[in-house]
Design a protein around this motif. Structure first.
Motif, short mmCIF file in Angstrom:
data_model
loop_
_atom_site.label_atom_id
_atom_site.label_comp_id
_atom_site.label_asym_id
_atom_site.label_seq_id
_atom_site.Cartn_x
_atom_site.Cartn_y
_atom_site.Cartn_z
N TYR A 224 0.85 -1.20 0.00
CA TYR A 224 0.00 0.00 0.00
C TYR A 224 0.88 1.24 0.00
O TYR A 224 1.81 1.37 0.80
CB TYR A 224 -0.89 -0.02 1.24
CG TYR A 224 -1.93 1.07 1.32
CD1 TYR A 224 -1.62 2.32 1.86
CD2 TYR A 224 -3.23 0.86 0.88
CE1 TYR A 224 -2.58 3.31 1.94
CE2 TYR A 224 -4.20 1.85 0.96
CZ TYR A 224 -3.86 3.07 1.50
OH TYR A 224 -4.81 4.06 1.57
N TYR B 221 -4.19 6.92 -3.54
CA TYR B 221 -3.57 5.78 -2.89
C TYR B 221 -3.54 4.60 -3.86
O TYR B 221 -4.24 4.60 -4.87
CB TYR B 221 -4.28 5.42 -1.58
CG TYR B 221 -5.73 5.01 -1.72
CD1 TYR B 221 -6.74 5.96 -1.67
CD2 TYR B 221 -6.08 3.68 -1.88
CE1 TYR B 221 -8.07 5.60 -1.78
CE2 TYR B 221 -7.40 3.29 -2.00
CZ TYR B 221 -8.40 4.26 -1.94
OH TYR B 221 -9.72 3.90 -2.06
N MET C 133 -3.39 0.27 -3.75
CA MET C 133 -3.42 -0.97 -2.98
C MET C 133 -2.32 -1.93 -3.41
O MET C 133 -1.89 -2.77 -2.62
CB MET C 133 -4.77 -1.65 -3.13
CG MET C 133 -5.93 -0.83 -2.61
SD MET C 133 -5.84 -0.62 -0.82
CE MET C 133 -6.17 -2.30 -0.30
N LYS D 235 -8.67 7.35 -6.07
CA LYS D 235 -8.66 8.73 -5.62
C LYS D 235 -8.86 8.83 -4.11
O LYS D 235 -9.62 8.06 -3.52
CB LYS D 235 -9.78 9.51 -6.32
CG LYS D 235 -9.62 9.61 -7.81
CD LYS D 235 -10.82 10.31 -8.45
CE LYS D 235 -10.65 10.37 -9.95
NZ LYS D 235 -11.84 10.99 -10.61
N GLY D 236 -8.19 9.82 -3.54
CA GLY D 236 -8.43 10.18 -2.16
C GLY D 236 -9.43 11.33 -2.10
O GLY D 236 -10.34 11.43 -2.93
#
Lengths: 114, 113
Positions: free
Chosen positions: B31, B48, B50, B57-58
């Protein structure tokens, strides 16, 4: 994402006393909650993680509690020292909303006075 | 030494000139994430990832791009920087979302004039 409130922008305490910082959230319950320390101009440093099924976690002079009913976490530093002066951030995940974000509160600036 | 390395530490650029901030971690973390930190607003997540080829998107993704072609690298791209992107940027990584804390880089202070 989560709405997070860290109750005090700043907290001043006397050396040797216990500092207690509060983190409240208002949306869905997180699966876990984290606490970080940040010094000016530097990246946050991870301190503790507590999961939703844990009531309390300890590490040396640090203690974190997690109350999912109150939607609140408390962060304690016992026998505080001037070197503990920093900004402390809480962070919560968004797994309850099906996301993998980690959202931070704005932090509480702790000053330990000698 | 296990770490997250960001470059550059400081950058002053002009509006509209494309730039890339690099982020690399040597811990084999799955991550990775980018945050910006502004006075009074705290840390806000930009993007971010995975794992390789998986990004999302954040809270504040507008004006930014990311890519995750390799596990260790997660560059942040500003294709047409604007003054409101002046900020302190942090890259962070974690072995796995939800079970471990994040390791943060030292930060990149960006000024767009």
């Amino acid at each position: 994402s989560q709405k997070i409130e860290q109750n005090s922008e700043a907290l001043n305490i006397q050396e040797g006393k216990t500092a207690t910082l509060t983190c409240n959230y208002t949306n869905y319950s997180p699966a876990y909650l984290q606490w970080y320390r940040q010094d000016p101009g530097r990246g946050p440093v991870f301190l503790l993680l507590i999961r939703e099924n844990e009531k309390e976690k300890r590490k040396e002079r640090l203690k974190v509690t997690f109350d999912t009913t109150l939607k609140q976490s408390l962060f304690h530093i016992t026998a505080s020292q001037p070197a503990d002066s920093a900004t402390y951030l809480c962070a919560l995940d968004s797994a309850g909303a099906g996301s993998y974000q980690l959202t931070f509160g704005k932090g509480t600036k702790l000053s330990v006075i000698p | 030494e296990a770490q997250v390395t960001q470059n550059p530490r400081y950058l002053i650029t002009v509006t509209g000139k494309k730039l890339t901030v690099t982020c690399s971690q040597n811990m084999n973390h799955e991550y990775m994430s980018w945050y910006r930190q502004d006075p009074g607003l705290g840390l806000r997540q930009i993007y971010y990832s995975m794992n390789v080829e998986v990004t999302d998107k954040g809270d504040v993704p507008e004006g930014y791009k990311v890519s995750r072609k390799e596990k260790r690298n997660f560059p942040l791209i500003l294709e047409s920087p604007s003054p409101n992107q002046t900020s302190l940027y942090f890259c962070a990584s974690s072995p796995r979302q939800g079970f471990y804390g994040y390791t943060f880089g030292s930060g990149t202070r960006l000024t767009v004039v």
